[in-house]
Design an enzyme around this catalytic site. Structure first.
Site, mmCIF file in Angstrom:
data_model
loop_
_atom_site.group_PDB
_atom_site.id
_atom_site.type_symbol
_atom_site.label_atom_id
_atom_site.label_comp_id
_atom_site.label_asym_id
_atom_site.label_seq_id
_atom_site.Cartn_x
_atom_site.Cartn_y
_atom_site.Cartn_z
ATOM 1 N N PHE A 1 72.203 -5.579 48.939
ATOM 2 C CA PHE A 1 71.994 -4.257 48.877
ATOM 3 C C PHE A 1 71.293 -3.660 49.946
ATOM 4 O O PHE A 1 71.683 -2.616 50.465
ATOM 5 C CB PHE A 1 71.093 -4.075 47.238
ATOM 6 C CG PHE A 1 72.258 -4.174 46.318
ATOM 7 C CD1 PHE A 1 73.169 -3.216 45.990
ATOM 8 C CD2 PHE A 1 71.982 -5.167 45.521
ATOM 9 C CE1 PHE A 1 73.960 -3.705 44.739
ATOM 10 C CE2 PHE A 1 72.676 -5.613 44.397
ATOM 11 C CZ PHE A 1 73.765 -4.802 43.939
ATOM 12 N N GLY A 2 70.291 -4.417 50.465
ATOM 13 C CA GLY A 2 69.511 -3.813 51.496
ATOM 14 C C GLY A 2 70.342 -3.710 52.724
ATOM 15 O O GLY A 2 70.170 -2.383 53.336
ATOM 16 N N ASP B 1 64.683 -8.520 48.784
ATOM 17 C CA ASP B 1 63.928 -9.702 48.164
ATOM 18 C C ASP B 1 63.123 -10.684 49.193
ATOM 19 O O ASP B 1 62.123 -11.310 48.802
ATOM 20 C CB ASP B 1 64.969 -10.625 47.412
ATOM 21 C CG ASP B 1 65.362 -9.897 46.228
ATOM 22 O OD1 ASP B 1 65.309 -8.832 45.949
ATOM 23 O OD2 ASP B 1 66.142 -10.598 45.438
ATOM 24 N N GLU C 1 70.244 -11.211 29.488
ATOM 25 C CA GLU C 1 71.562 -10.869 29.703
ATOM 26 C C GLU C 1 72.684 -12.151 29.460
ATOM 27 O O GLU C 1 73.642 -12.075 28.775
ATOM 28 C CB GLU C 1 72.134 -10.233 31.076
ATOM 29 C CG GLU C 1 71.375 -8.906 30.844
ATOM 30 C CD GLU C 1 71.248 -8.162 32.573
ATOM 31 O OE1 GLU C 1 71.095 -7.134 32.496
ATOM 32 O OE2 GLU C 1 71.690 -8.850 33.337
#
Lengths: 445, 445
Positions: free
Chosen positions: A38-39, A328, A195
């Site tokens: 994502f980053g 992260d 989840e």
């Protein structure tokens, strides 16, 4: 703040200038991005129209939508539903190239990234966004027994274990063996653990219920082991309570205040207020604790306990403002003085921020420190069960579940994936069929 | 015909009677089916309402729609699109159970199947439908270099090789290395080879065209090597000509009358009328020759050169009418005196026939010999290109292609798969995007 001040006092153009090496494309500023999560991707995309040369390096050829990875593990989605080739994402971005390769180190003097195959990739600005792996708190020997869930191969491996456990239970002749095979322990009740536990309970109790003859999959025990006193500790108390109720409704057994003291083939040993005990379980899944990628080692600096690299409020290194660490892998303090969590929105906002920072620096302008805007926390538990904490409002149950689904489909990269995931979910919702219950791979664990 | 006469003279009820062992469910006739391919499943389903006990044993937990496996290899479909758990298929068939296990042998005296884990499964009638693997004509050492395409793991492995070849070509610095990486050799121009070559050409020339910066994927060479003088030898001559034209249009280089004499990391050596020559190629895919499953060994009899077991016109063993062999594992002569081909329709018709044979025998009635009805041959080559031989008519081009697509979607098991494959194809057709371009698995070959 000292590092920030130091950085701002440097002439911005020097922090981001071209330099002694010229690339094939001439003297354009070379931004090298390590990692297409994502980053990394949000940084690459934010540089799309800029007069810079972008190189994205990743070990894999795909961007993975990690928030839905647990659905691959429980056979709800196929890998291709939640992963997109990095090249496809950047195919129309003319200033970007993609290299598949394993990073070995960074030469900060020469401003080069070393890859495992011997290539050296020169940079003017470097964005390290290589994420994190699961960690075993000094017990790496548990990994083969209790795999974690970070990559597609982890997910298909866990899927194989789960489905094989049911297959073997169907054939087991001894009652003890059958019980062990039908016991699934998930360690860690953060969003991923919750989840997984909810989805696994639904798989056993609904999708598989009619498929076996000798066993009743509904008798499967799903244990969710958590060292803290409540699940989803990153959420407000009352949402933890809701989640607990919803998990119980699905038949998940929550073991709270319980530390894992041993993991082996036969099962796990836990320690809680009642003392130590051993629980026979054929399948153990690790959803507790992460360790940052070895970026600190590559950069020749010390990471924190979780391997994260401390960055300035501008997300670069205090002594090397042309090197940025995000997502992260970064230890970045939020407004409350605590480290920002390792979630997709943090990485995405940081990626965009660094891209803008570099462009402003190239234009001779300085940037304000990075500020994270928290849109909220989401976790789903099962069919029509989820919790959502948006700060200004909290939800649970069906409404939160619909919201969770909508947000995840919206943020999936690729229109095709959105359509296919939506269809898979509608299908599963109305027919209780899960679509990808394949045991693939050839090992026999 | 001798074996048939012998068989018919035996009292049919003895050929299929219960016997000395009684199962848990009492004294119902136990039909054990080895393999859940087209043949095994069609036998199981044809026994759905019958007063027999059906046990289906397979090494995998899924039925695979092999005719579309090449689409997984070229990243057009996901494994879950063309595979369905066997348990799901038989979940509503109360008289059927499914066991996952590896067959080691058959004790014909005791009437038991041995599994690798030591279990013994008793049977009254046995249907062996365990298919075939690719074969290397005595050159098994070629397998690591030139993998074949029979199982899902084969397909994802080939997908990894193909995609990695493009990734490595993008990084290659030497022209020679780049050329070798961008050369793909497919050995065997039967339907699988032709389909693979056509689809690979489209992947390179369309789907990947814009994804790379250092190479132009459209320059990839796709070689289709065939020992015969024309592709698709099972089709009439003029359809081979059409296929040749369509392959050329896609840029596939056909090497006809060419025998492969060596396969190694660096490439393949072929021999044709011009003599021997070596072609550097990083990716070689084997689509020539199959070898039947080791059923002959399990049964303690001799197979033919391809390992197939010769059966009577009733598809059972001449000396053991309660043991049936069908599909790719059987050597069964057609009306023209030639062996029936190893294709899905043969296996399916044989499975249904054997089921009906067993039920008639249980009712004390005899059956006519098996007769294969050939509905036709189909092969697709690429976008709007296919050939179809229906006996009473032949087609090629767009019409044959639409027919091919319709037939394959119709015969896919599972409504979900039909919908998802149709959608994937429509998507790929209109957008030239293929959906599953993931490099998964952890080896570095």
């Amino acid at each position: 703040m000292a590092p920030e001040a130091t950085l701002d006092r440097r002439p911005a153009s020097s922090a981001a200038s071209g330099g002694d090496r010229s690339s094939a494309a001439g003297s354009r500023h070379r931004v090298v991005i390590l990692g297409a999560g994502f980053g990394g991707l949000s940084a690459a995309k934010a540089l799309a129209k800029a007069p810079v040369e972008v190189t994205v390096i990743d070990r894999r050829n795909y961007h993975l939508f990690q928030p839905l990875l647990y659905q691959v593990a429980i056979a709800g989605l196929s890998p291709a539903d939640i992963a997109v080739p990095i090249r496809s994402i950047l195919r129309h971005q003319a200033n970007a190239r993609v290299l598949m390769g394993e990073v070995e180190g960074v030469d900060r003097q020469a401003r080069e990234v070393f890859l495992a195959d011997g290539r050296r990739i020169p940079f003017d600005s470097l964005i390290v966004a290589t994420g994190a792996r699961h960690a075993y708190f000094g017990h790496d020997e548990w990994e083969p027994v209790a795999p974690g869930l970070k990559q597609i191969d982890d997910a298909t491996g866990i899927r194989r274990r789960i489905l094989l456990a049911f297959e073997r239970a169907e054939m087991a002749t001894a009652e003890k063996a059958r019980e062990r095979l039908l016991t699934f322990a998930i360690v860690g009740a953060g969003p991923t653990g919750v989840e997984l536990a909810g989805a696994l309970a639904e798989l056993a109790k609904k999708a598989l219920a009619a498929d076996f003859r000798a066993i009743d999959p509904r008798e499967a025990r799903i244990l969710l082991v958590e060292a803290a006193e409540r699940p989803l500790t990153s959420f407000p108390d009352h949402l933890s309570v809701k989640a607990t109720t919803q998990l119980h409704k699905l038949g998940v057994e929550l073991l709270l205040g319980a530390k894992v003291t041993r993991c082996e083939e036969a099962g796990i040993e836990i320690e809680d207020s009642r003392g130590r005990r051993f629980i026979p379980a054929a399948t153990v899944i690790w959803a507790a604790g992460v360790q940052a990628s070895p970026a600190a080692r590559w950069l020749g600096i010390a990471g924190d306990r979780a391997g994260r690299v401390a960055v300035t409020p501008h997300l670069n290194l205090p002594d090397d403002p042309r090197i940025f660490v995000i997502g992260d892998t970064a230890l970045c303090l939020g407004a409350n003085g605590k480290p920002l969590p390792g979630v997709a929105p943090v990485a995405k906002q940081q990626g965009g921020y660094v891209a803008r920072y570099i462009l402003r620096a190239l234009a001779g302008r300085s940037s304000k420190p990075f500020a994270y805007f928290n849109y909220g926390n989401l976790a789903t538990i099962g069919r029509r069960a989820a919790v959502a904490d948006l700060g200004w409002m909290q939800m649970s149950g069906t409404l939160a579940w619909l919201f969770w689904g909508g947000v995840h489909i919206f943020f999936l990269i690729g229109f095709r994936n959105r359509i296919f995931v939506l269809l898979s979910w509608l299908w599963a919702y109305f027919l209780f069929h899960s679509g990808a219950r394949l045991i693939t791979g050839d090992d026999n664990d």
